[in-house]
Design a protein around this motif. Sequence first.
Motif, PDB file in Angstrom:
ATOM      1  N   LEU A 139      -8.902   3.279   2.768  1.00 27.51           N
ATOM      2  CA  LEU A 139      -8.477   4.633   3.112  1.00 27.51           C
ATOM      3  C   LEU A 139      -8.086   4.686   4.587  1.00 27.51           C
ATOM      4  O   LEU A 139      -8.820   4.193   5.445  1.00 27.51           O
ATOM      5  CB  LEU A 139      -9.618   5.611   2.832  1.00 27.51           C
ATOM      6  N   ASP A 183       0.840  -1.184   0.000  1.00 25.89           N
ATOM      7  CA  ASP A 183       0.000   0.000   0.000  1.00 25.89           C
ATOM      8  C   ASP A 183       0.883   1.245   0.000  1.00 25.89           C
ATOM      9  O   ASP A 183       2.114   1.153   0.120  1.00 25.89           O
ATOM     10  CB  ASP A 183      -0.943   0.008   1.212  1.00 25.89           C
ATOM     11  N   ARG A 198     -13.425   1.729  -1.328  1.00 23.90           N
ATOM     12  CA  ARG A 198     -11.984   1.547  -1.461  1.00 23.90           C
ATOM     13  C   ARG A 198     -11.341   1.720  -0.093  1.00 23.90           C
ATOM     14  O   ARG A 198     -11.969   2.208   0.857  1.00 23.90           O
ATOM     15  CB  ARG A 198     -11.392   2.552  -2.452  1.00 23.90           C
ATOM     16  N   GLN A 201      -3.701   5.062   1.400  1.00 25.89           N
ATOM     17  CA  GLN A 201      -4.539   4.381   0.426  1.00 25.89           C
ATOM     18  C   GLN A 201      -3.788   3.184  -0.139  1.00 25.89           C
ATOM     19  O   GLN A 201      -2.620   2.967   0.172  1.00 25.89           O
ATOM     20  CB  GLN A 201      -4.907   5.336  -0.712  1.00 25.89           C
TER      21      GLN A 201
END
Length: 388
Positions: A199, A133, A197, A155
């Motif tokens: 975060l 990531d 997604r 993210q």
Amino acid sequence: MVKCLTMLLGLFVMVNTSNAQQSENSFKIGGAVRFNLMNKSWVENKTQPEMTWDTWRLNVDGSQGGIDFSFEYRFYPTFDTHFIHHGYLGYGLSDDLYMKLGVVQVPFGISKFASHSWWFQGQYYFGLEDDYDMGIKFDYAGIDKLDLNFAYFRQAEPEGPSAGGVTYGNAGAGRYSYDITPGSVMIDGETVQASIRELNQFNLRAAYHLSQALEVGASAQVGGIYNSIHNESEWSTAVAAHLVADWGKGWNFKGSWISHNYKAKADDGRVLDIVPMGAYGSSYGVMAKANTYAAGIAKTVKTDFGPIKSLQFYVDYTYVDKTKADFEDMQHLVPGVLISAGPVYTYVDYAMGKNQPWLNSSFGKGLGAGDPNAEWNKRFNVNIGYYF
């Protein structure tokens, strides 16, 4: 969150260099080319066995002025995609504290791999082995026998092209490691959209070395799963415990337990039992909750057969116990051997899976609700890689 990241970046720039580890200036370009030979038990036509160009990759590593750099980009012709594997700046803040900034491996579970085979263990296929990531990571070795890793990821890593993109529900799936991506899933026979997604994720990992040959460890992960329609995040969690042991002449064991809860909501507000995840250009549904048990044993034998200098025989096994009662569990069993001959590494695997997403006549099905009538599918696979 942004203020915290800004402060960390300031620390990277302003740290007292007199206390930091200094690396010699260097620069190296490398890479790899890999091919696959495979035979699938669920395919009944004359195309079997088949040979594919698995991947080729470019690596650049260097150091200048005490700041390290590492970058890897991969191309997968078979899947019609390409993407970054990792890319970061590294700096020794002190003799015991090292920082990486960029796309780095998530500190969770057994490092660097929980597996011995080319196939990874089962948790790789839902993002909890060899995951990468984008954020900042610290490795601390200032306590005797104890390694600590802590990280913040804003993210998931940047994605490359995917197979059909939004048209085929694969938006954001062009990546190396499995991450939660926008897509659709099935709830009670109905197709539901989920604009979600990853975060703001935090990771903490501790590994204690009882001896040079025995390591025990624990990991924790908490992160947001952001829904762009509702403009809010649900907090997902994962915890792990692991054991790594070496003994005798060339024996190795890796074992782990993982419990995860990918808490997320669909665009219509319903809590998801299945979340969309993607990698290698394609997406599929993954159970939101499970307990995963993985174990692998290996024996390395030194040889002198021409260029072949070692053989590593192994068996890796994973059992995914899905929390929802009417979901079918997943199993994954891979016996094989790694043949090391100079720059050439060859994995010869006989991979077997039940509700395993990549060992399935319908790709991707298996980690969601699963098939109660699933059989053990098998794939004989030879992966030949030249690394330079």
